[in-house]
Every structure is written in structure tokens, then in C-alpha cells.
Design a protein around this motif. Structure first.
Motif, PDB file in Angstrom:
ATOM      1  N   ASN A 136       0.924  -0.962   0.280  1.00 48.97           N
ATOM      2  CA  ASN A 136       0.058  -0.095  -0.206  1.00 48.97           C
ATOM      3  C   ASN A 136       1.165   1.071  -0.140  1.00 48.97           C
ATOM      4  N   THR A 137       2.223   1.209  -0.248  1.00 42.52           N
ATOM      5  CA  THR A 137       3.240   2.054   0.041  1.00 42.52           C
ATOM      6  C   THR A 137       3.713   2.441  -1.534  1.00 42.52           C
ATOM      7  N   ILE A 138       4.372   3.998  -1.777  1.00 38.96           N
ATOM      8  CA  ILE A 138       4.487   4.040  -3.459  1.00 38.96           C
ATOM      9  C   ILE A 138       5.872   3.233  -3.602  1.00 38.96           C
ATOM     10  N   PHE A 139       7.348   2.897  -2.566  1.00 39.12           N
ATOM     11  CA  PHE A 139       8.328   2.286  -2.699  1.00 39.12           C
ATOM     12  C   PHE A 139       8.599   1.125  -2.420  1.00 39.12           C
ATOM     13  N   GLY A 140       7.300   0.167  -1.148  1.00 43.25           N
ATOM     14  CA  GLY A 140       7.936  -0.797  -0.403  1.00 43.25           C
ATOM     15  C   GLY A 140       8.807  -0.694  -0.085  1.00 43.25           C
ATOM     16  N   ASP A 141       9.438  -1.807   0.074  1.00 39.34           N
ATOM     17  CA  ASP A 141      10.423  -2.182   1.432  1.00 39.34           C
ATOM     18  C   ASP A 141      11.850  -1.915   0.198  1.00 39.34           C
ATOM     19  N   ILE A 142      12.195  -0.770   0.572  1.00 38.16           N
ATOM     20  CA  ILE A 142      13.450  -0.570  -0.088  1.00 38.16           C
ATOM     21  C   ILE A 142      14.870  -0.822   0.878  1.00 38.16           C
ATOM     22  N   ARG A 143      14.844  -1.717   1.652  1.00 39.30           N
ATOM     23  CA  ARG A 143      15.877  -2.275   2.612  1.00 39.30           C
ATOM     24  C   ARG A 143      17.068  -2.696   2.202  1.00 39.30           C
ATOM     25  N   GLU A 144      17.958  -2.420   1.703  1.00 40.16           N
ATOM     26  CA  GLU A 144      19.380  -2.658   1.527  1.00 40.16           C
ATOM     27  C   GLU A 144      19.532  -4.235   1.892  1.00 40.16           C
ATOM     28  N   GLU A 145      18.604  -5.440   2.223  1.00 36.60           N
ATOM     29  CA  GLU A 145      19.132  -6.787   2.394  1.00 36.60           C
ATOM     30  C   GLU A 145      18.088  -6.869   1.365  1.00 36.60           C
ATOM     31  N   ILE A 146      17.169  -6.099   0.986  1.00 40.33           N
ATOM     32  CA  ILE A 146      15.941  -6.776   0.153  1.00 40.33           C
ATOM     33  C   ILE A 146      15.939  -6.195  -1.573  1.00 40.33           C
ATOM     34  N   THR A 147      16.686  -5.273  -1.476  1.00 42.96           N
ATOM     35  CA  THR A 147      17.301  -4.973  -2.711  1.00 42.96           C
ATOM     36  C   THR A 147      18.621  -5.686  -3.386  1.00 42.96           C
ATOM     37  N   SER A 148      19.463  -5.794  -2.398  1.00 44.12           N
ATOM     38  CA  SER A 148      20.886  -6.638  -2.862  1.00 44.12           C
ATOM     39  C   SER A 148      20.200  -8.177  -3.145  1.00 44.12           C
ATOM     40  N   LYS A 149      19.498  -8.344  -2.942  1.00 41.47           N
ATOM     41  CA  LYS A 149      18.815 -10.192  -3.111  1.00 41.47           C
ATOM     42  C   LYS A 149      18.162  -9.581  -5.063  1.00 41.47           C
ATOM     43  N   ALA A 150      18.361 -10.587  -5.188  1.00 39.95           N
ATOM     44  CA  ALA A 150      18.804 -11.781  -6.230  1.00 39.95           C
ATOM     45  C   ALA A 150      16.781 -11.425  -6.891  1.00 39.95           C
ATOM     46  N   ASP A 151      16.063 -11.945  -5.907  1.00 35.26           N
ATOM     47  CA  ASP A 151      14.643 -11.571  -6.103  1.00 35.26           C
ATOM     48  C   ASP A 151      13.985 -10.165  -5.728  1.00 35.26           C
ATOM     49  N   ALA A 152      15.155  -8.569  -5.389  1.00 35.86           N
ATOM     50  CA  ALA A 152      14.752  -7.431  -5.125  1.00 35.86           C
ATOM     51  C   ALA A 152      13.868  -7.222  -6.020  1.00 35.86           C
ATOM     52  N   ALA A 153      13.076  -6.979  -7.054  1.00 35.46           N
ATOM     53  CA  ALA A 153      12.100  -6.815  -7.387  1.00 35.46           C
ATOM     54  C   ALA A 153      10.805  -7.040  -7.221  1.00 35.46           C
TER      55      ALA A 153
END
Length: 849
Positions: free
Chosen positions: A336-353
Motif C-alpha cells: 500500500n506504499t509507493i516504494f515498498g520495502d527498499i532496505r538494502e537486505e531486500i534490494t541486494s538479493k536476486a529476487d529484489a524486484a
């Protein structure tokens, strides 16, 4: 040193200050650089802004038809078609509206027959959405409105709005008569022509309409086009500029049709995007929920905000975790947010998108199955299963978390170029881009190395400057120009920087737009929509290939040939003028009447001119000019011979006009400057100041270059043909009028010069004074007459040269009267280095100084 100054004084006073005539000549010579330099400078000051003054003709062969058009762009439902009867035969566009509906609309089935197939519509919809259509009416709507609507279109001079900066067509004529169209098409009168073929409107509407209509049973119409034509022949520079006719096409013709088909699509789409943007971003909680501080700003005491049920909010980001059941008030979910979860531990993983799970990344993912995307692909005839476009969308979807984080920074007032957060690069679909296999492999290997090492993993601070530099070099788009601006600051809790009301977010988005040079966010969307729509429209129209562009003479549109025309004509004129420095105006045959003497001088110069023109043509043949072909080169030679004759008659006419040949030669220079500045050698005179346009009609170069251009770009491309032959003959005819004028001047001057040779002056009263002084009673009685007019019997005198009388007349009435102070001076005399100098002195001076 004193002797040098004395020598200078003697020369300057004798050659400049000794008489009014010499001072006048000195001033005239001193002004020659101004005459040439300043005149040409003003003449060519800024002619390109007047490119639009070129005569333009819109030749309309198209017929008027009845059209149904009903747009619902929000649903991408676009219905358009030319009304037909039940057998798909076109209706006469001039029948009444009621007759058109009666012939095309089936009331029982509720369908309308058009050339794009049947369209389901109510009778009310049909009545409200049909109208008469002619392509000319649409093009006319894109031009400036007529100042007097009572004037027929065919009699009115139209103008266009500004197409580019300081550029508009101001001389547009409309032609609908079949006879006149046949006469003017590719003719000499209009420099830019657009011919709308019969059936063009019907064909165009069918091409566009059948793209949207699934029931397109109507038979295909034969192809019809708009044909745009211009030529290098009128003027090389003009043709050179109009070689960029694609800009003219979109600005003058096609843009008007595009606007008709889609009305104001960019603004319409901007409003749709604006509404959907806020519709997607707005979150309305069913119950009260808790929003923590934005993830990038850590935990701040007293920063949590309780958002109220059924209120409208915009939320930046949230951790993608299951809400705690122990809390009394649940936390807002990431989706329900624009950018969702933008933490480094999420964006640095292969399934980040997939794991980011915000509105932005989820919207890109849903685009792959979007009906709108499929509709746009259908319009553009794109096979999504085998298209680079799908490859780019897949690649964007796989890496949406990177763009997501970039936008997060921009909308939180963070400089992306200073952000070092690590992110995964996904290149699973790089093969869909159609890159060279080696390049794709190298990029994949590079990304694999980066992803496999915490040290090299992608971050903005390291790689965004490089990406921005490449984008700037390839597209001119510089990421560094995008300014960040906080849009989540709110009165709800200034410490939070994560949630805001829709009203406050809207105001803050306007501030973001202003920071980036736009009036507001709608202005930004309009600009973006225009660029997108222009790209789509032109791809659509290019696919239909409805506009044919022909630039006659393009094959020989080489700078050395085009500007070379001007240079060789200047060279021929100057070469002819230089003959006056080796030949003189002396009479060497004792008994020869004025006319025959003048013709003998003309023949002398023309024979020399034949040698000059022939040598020039041979030299041109040894250069790139041979590319125009042998027929054209032969025509060039014959034309140069004729032109040289005109130049001989022109220059000789001016040369013989005055007793002092220096004055005559200055007149030749002045006429040369007129020809250079106004004779169409560089720009057409209508592109220059009005003064130069007016004097272009008395500049021989105007007609010489028109004829030469017709040879190079007409005969050179099409061989000998009647159109160019007649046009060249027309220019030759005008030049012959100049020849008659200058021959008349020359004969008047020759008569006077001949009288000066025989009698010492061309003024009868001076001759009478000489006869009286010498006591020539018999000659005086024979020469003098009692008539009121024509007081002197010049023709009754013998053809002999009266040497003694001539000397006496010159003594009594010297051509150059010296100042008294100069006569009283003691001079040493004149000591010429050789006979040539003595000859020049004798030719120009009555009194030795």
C-alpha cells in the motif's frame, strides 16, 4: 625624411587635391570597401529567419466526405470511419446530413457502415458525431485564421503559426482547380508544394480506423498520399535548408491531421495519467493504521503517525513483514506504499524486484499483462512476443527496484549521486534486447562479477555518474539536471517524512516540478505526454507512409556545385570587367561611324569572352562538376557564352557612359555589388531585407542564376525537357531586355565619346566656341542651326577627325578645372616610368598633373 614627405605632398596634392573632380574620385575610391563590405554584410545579416517567405502551394485534389468520430481515450476506444452505404460504397460528401445518416445507418441493427467496418452506435451518437470532412479544412485549421473570411480560400494568402523559433510560412496559397493544379505541380512559381491526392482523407481514416475496429469487413481502398515537393533549382541555399523537409512535414501538414484524429491528445493523456497516478498512490485505510518513519531515516522518537480510517493518504515505504497481531493498531502494509520495502537486505538479493512489493514495482510487473499495452502494440503493429520493446519492459521489470530506489531518493530530497546502497542487477532477459551476442555476454559477465561481490555490487554513487555520462552523450539527457525535492513532509508529523495527506502531497509534487523547471506537475506531464505521443504518432504515420517527399536536384545538391554557380558567375563578370584594363576606348579606324565603332569594340570584348567562358567550362569539367552530366555541361557552356555576351554589353555600356573611365568603372563595381548582394547567389532575395528584394529585379545575376540552376538541377537530372527549356528561354528573354537597355546606354555614351574624339567635346556650344576661336566660318555655318531643338548638325559634318578643332575645344573647355591655388604652385612635372603609365595618364587626364 623631408624629401620623402615632399614627394608624398607633391603626389597627393596633384593626384587628389588639385581639383574637385580628383577629390570626388578619391572619396569614391575610399568608399569602395564600405560599398562592398557593409552592403553585403547588411544584405546577408540574418536571412534564414525569412525562409518562411518562400511561395508555398497546397494543391488539393481530395474530395469531401462524411465522417463518424467518437473518442474515448481513457479506455483506448477510438472509433472513426468515412460513412458508406451498406455495400461500402462511399457517399457523396455534399449530400445533407440526414441523407448521409439514412444511407449509412441501419436502425434495426444499430450499426453504422463506414470504410473502417461497421460501428455499433445509437442513432443519437451517430447524429452527434458525424461531420463533413476535407483534409484541407483540417490543414487550414492549423494555419493562422483568415483576417477576412469573405475572401475565398483560393484568393487568400495564408500564413502558419511559428513552426520553429522565428520561423513560419507566410506565403501559402491554396489551389483546388484541377487545371491550375496540373499547371503548377512541380512548376516554377511555388518553391514548396504539397499535393493532396484524391481519396487521401478516406484512405487515411481507413488506415487509422481499422486499427481500432475489430469488424473491419470494408474493402481496402487504393493507397493515396500527400506529396511534398521542393527543389534546389530556385536557389541552392534554399534547397539546402529545405532538405530538412521532415520538420516542415510534421509542422505544417501532418501535425494538423494528427491533431484532428486525436484532438488534444497530450493534454487528455496528462489528465488521465494525473488522475490514475493519484488513484494508484492514494491509500484509504479501512481502519486506523500506524505508519513508522521512512526506512532511510531510522527510528526517531515520537515519529509514528496514526492514519485515520477512510481518509486519503500517500505513503512512501514500509517494511515487507507480516503485521504483528499483538499490536492494537496494525501497521500499514508494503503493497500500500509507493516504494515498498527498499532496505538494502531486500534490494541486494536476486529476487529484489519481487520482494520490494511496492506500488511502483507492482505496476511495472502488471504492465506485462496490460490490455492497454496490447492495444498500443496493435496500433503500432508491434509483435510483443518478438519485439525489443518487450525485452526492455522485461528488463525494467527485473530491475524495477533500482529505478524504484532512484525515485525514492529524488522524492525524499536525497541526492542519488551520493547514495551508496547496494543493489542486485538482474539480466535474465538481456537476450530479448537483440544485442550482439558478444556484447550481451560481456555485460552479463560484468553484472555477475558485481553481484557476486559485496565490494562491486551496484550502487548509485559509483555507477550513476557513468550512466548519466553515457545517457548525456547518446541522448542529450543529463540525470544530474534532475533536482531532488522532499514531497513527504507533512503537518501530520514533521518528524515522520513517510506519510502525508493527498492534498499536501499534491502541493509538494508541484514544488518538485518547479524545482525541475516546470510550472507544475501537470506542465511536466504535458511535456512528457507530447514527447511520447509525438513518437507514437510519427511511428504510426511513418508506417502508413502517407507522405512522399521529393527534393528535385538532390543528386547534384553538393556545396561545390550549388555555391559554385555563384562563384563562376562572379568570376565571369570580373573577367569581363578586367578586359577594360587591357583594352581602351580609342578609335583606330579614321572613317567609322559611331554604331560600327561601338560594335567593333563589343566584338573585341566578346571574342575574348568566348575564350574566357570556354576555358572556364573546360576547367569545370575537370572538377566535380562533370557529375551533372554531358548534356548539362554542354548547356552550361552555351549559357555561359550567352551570359558573357550580356556581361560584355552591360560593362561596355557603363564603361562608355562617362568621359572619365574611372567613374564608369566605379559604376561597374556598384552594379557588381548590387548583383552580389541581391542576385540570389546565396539566399533568395525574399529572405533578405525588403530593399535588397526590390533591387534584385534589376540585378542580372538573379536571372543568370535562375537559368543556370535550371540547367544543373533540371537538365542535369532529367536531360533536355520542354519545361526547363522554356524556363531558361524566359530568363534569357529578361536578360535580353537588360542587353537592350545597356546597349542603348552604350550607344549614347559611344556617340558622346566619338564626338569628343572628333571635335574635343560632345557639347555643341563648346564646339562652336572652338570654331569661332579658330575662325572656321564655313564649318561654323555648316554646323550651327537655327532650330529650337537639335541646334547642331552633327551628322552633316565630315566623318574626319578635326584634330586642330578638338585641341582648341579642350583648351577652351578643359574637362578638369583645377583649383587656383594649385595652378599657382611650381611643379617639377610628371615623369612616368614607362609608356603604359603615360597611356593611363592620357586616357584619364586633360591636364597633366
Amino acid at each position: 625624411m623631408i624629401d620623402i614627405i615632399k614627394g608624398f605632398r607633391d603626389e597627393f596634392t596633384s593626384r587628389v587635391l588639385s581639383s574637385v573632380k580628383r577629390i570626388s574620385k578619391f572619396i569614391g575610391i575610399a568608399l569602395i570597401p564600405i560599398l562592398y563590405g557593409v552592403t553585403c554584410l547588411i544584405a546577408f545579416w540574418n536571412p534564414t529567419i525569412n525562409l518562411g517567405k518562400a511561395p508555398v502551394a497546397i494543391l488539393n485534389e481530395d474530395n469531401t466526405v462524411w465522417v463518424y468520430k467518437n473518442n474515448d481515450m481513457e479506455k483506448l476506444d477510438f472509433k472513426i470511419g468515412v460513412l458508406t452505404d451498406y455495400k461500402y460504397n462511399s457517399l457523396d460528401g455534399y449530400i445533407s446530413k440526414e441523407q448521409a445518416i439514412s444511407s449509412a445507418y441501419d436502425i434495426e441493427k444499430g450499426i453504422l457502415y463506414t470504410n473502417t467496418g461497421t460501428i455499433a452506435a445509437s442513432k443519437e451518437e451517430v447524429a452527434n458525431h458525424i461531420f463533413q470532412f476535407n483534409v484541407w479544412d483540417i490543414i487550414k485549421s492549423a494555419l493562422n485564421e483568415k483576417t477576412d473570411k469573405n475572401i475565398k480560400d483560393e484568393d487568400y494568402v495564408f500564413s502558419s503559426p511559428e513552426l520553429k523559433e522565428d520561423m513560419a510560412f507566410t506565403n501559402i496559397r491554396y489551389i483546388s482547380s484541377e487545371k491550375e493544379i496540373e499547371k503548377q505541380w512541380k512548376g516554377k512559381k511555388y518553391y514548396v508544394q504539397a499535393k493532396i491526392e484524391k481519396g487521401f482523407g478516406e484512405y487515411l481514416i481507413q488506415q487509422v480506423g481499422t486499427t481500432f475496429n475489430k469488424k473491419n469487413e470494408a474493402p481496402k481502398l487504393p493507397k493515396s498520399n500527400i506529396n511534398l515537393w521542393t527543389t534546389f533549382e530556385r536557389n541552392f541555399i534554399f534547397g539546402y535548408y529545405l532538405n530538412s523537409m521532415m520538420e516542415m512535414k510534421s509542422a505544417l501538414i501532418v501535425s494538423a491531421i494528427e491533431d484532428f484524429l486525436g484532438e488534444n491528445i497530450p493534454s487528455f493523456i496528462s489528465n488521465i495519467v494525473y488522475k490514475n497516478f493519484y488513484k494508484q498512490l492514494t491509500y484509504i485505510p479501512l481502519n486506523d493504521e500506524k505508519v513508522s518513519v521512512s526506512q532511510s531515516f531510522g527510528t526517531i522518537n515520537n515519529s509514528e503517525v496514526i492514519i485515520k480510517a477512510n481518509e486519503h493518504y500517500v505513503i512512501s515505504d514500509s517494511v515487507n513483514e507480516t503485521n504483528s497481531e499483538t499490536e492494537d493498531i496494525k501497521r500499514v502494509k508494503s503493497e500500500n506504499t509507493i516504494f515498498g520495502d527498499i532496505r538494502e537486505e531486500i534490494t541486494s538479493k536476486a529476487d529484489a524486484a519481487q520482494k520490494t512489493n511496492g506500488i511502483f514495482t507492482n505496476t511495472i510487473a502488471s504492465l506485462l499483462d496490460s490490455d492497454q499495452l496490447k492495444t498500443i502494440a496493435k496500433i503500432l503493429k508491434i509483435d510483443l512476443s518478438n519485439s525489443k520493446l518487450m525485452g526492455y519492459i522485461l528488463l525494467l521489470n527485473d530491475n524495477s527496484h533500482i529505478l524504484n530506489k532512484y525515485l525514492y531518493d529524488v522524492m525524499h530530497g536525497i541526492d542519488p549521486f551520493e547514495d551508496s546502497q547496494k543493489m542486485w542487477i538482474n539480466l535474465d532477459h538481456i537476450d530479448k534486447l537483440g544485442l550482439d551476442p558478444k556484447v550481451a555476454k560481456a555485460i552479463t559477465a560484468f553484472a555477475t562479477i558485481m553481484n557476486g561481490s559485496e565490494r562491486f555490487k551496484f550502487n548509485f554513487k559509483t555507477y550513476l555518474p557513468k550512466i548519466s555520462s553515457i545517457l548525456n552523450e547518446k541522448t542529450g539527457f543529463n540525470l544530474r539536471l534532475i533536482k531532488s525535492q522532499e514531497v513527504f513532509n507533512s503537518t501530520l508529523n514533521p518528524l515522520n517524512r513517510n506519510v502525508t495527506t493527498v492534498f499536501e502531497f499534491n502541493k509538494n509534487m508541484d514544488k518538485l516540478a518547479v524545482a525541475n523547471g516546470f510550472a507544475n506537475q501537470i506542465s511536466f506531464l504535458n511535456t512528457l505526454s507530447k514527447k511520447v505521443i509525438e513518437t507514437i504518432k510519427h511511428k504510426t504515420f511513418d508506417r502508413f507512409e502517407i507522405v512522399n517527399i521529393e527534393i528535385a536536384g538532390l543528386k547534384n545538391g553538393i556545396y561545390g556545385i550549388g555555391i559554385g554557380e555563384f562563384f563562376i558567375i562572379i568570376g565571369l563578370f570580373v573577367g569581363t570587367f578586367m578586359q577594360t584594363f587591357i583594352y581602351d576606348r580609342a578609335r583606330r579606324t579614321k572613317k567609322l561611324k559611331t554604331g560600327k565603332w561601338y560594335v567593333s569594340k563589343t566584338l573585341l570584348m566578346f571574342v575574348t569572352g568566348i575564350v574566357q567562358a570556354t576555358a572556364l567550362t573546360i576547367a569545370l569539367s575537370l572538377t566535380g562538376w562533370i557529375a551533372i552530366g554531358s548534356a548539362a555541361m554542354l548547356s552550361v557552356w552555351l549559357w555561359l557564352l550567352f551570359v558573357d555576351l550580356i556581361f560584355v554589353l552591360t560593362i561596355q555600356g557603363l564603361w562608355f557612359l562617362f568621359k572619365d573611365e574611372t567613374i564608369s568603372k566605379v559604376l561597374v563595381i556598384i552594379y557588381l555589388v548590387i548583383n552580389i548582394s541581391s542576385g540570389w547567389g546565396t539566399f533568395p532575395s525574399f529572405m533578405q531585407f525588403e530593399f535588397f528584394h526590390k533591387i534584385s529585379f534589376v540585378a542580372e545575376f538573379t536571372y543568370v542564376l535562375h537559368g543556370l540552376g535550371s540547367i544543373i538541377y533540371g537538365v542535369g537530372e532529367n536531360g533536355f525537357n520542354s519545361t526547363d527549356t522554356l524556363y531558361i528561354m524566359q530568363q534569357a528573354g529578361i536578360l535580353l531586355i537588360f542587353a537592350v537597355f545597356f546597349v542603348t546606354l552604350g550607344l549614347i555614351g559611344a556617340r558622346n565619346r566619338n564626338r569628343e574624339i572628333r571635335f574635343g567635346s560632345f557639347l555643341g556650344k563648346h564646339v562652336i566656341d572652338g570654331m569661332i576661336s579658330l575662325g572656321l566660318v564655313k564649318e561654323l555655318a555648316e554646323f550651327k542651326s537655327d532650330r529650337k531643338f537639335f541646334k547642331y548638325n552633327w551628322n552633316s559634318m565630315s566623318d574626319d577627325i578635326y584634330i586642330e578643332l578638338a585641341q582648341e575645344v579642350r583648351r577652351l573647355h578643359p574637362f578638369e578645372g583645377q583649383f587656383e591655388w594649385y595652378k599657382k604652385r611650381q611643379n617639377d612635372g610628371v615623369f612616368p616610368p614607362n609608356e603604359t603609365d603615360m597611356d593611363i595618364i592620357k586616357r584619364n587626364d586633360d591636364v597633366e598633373v
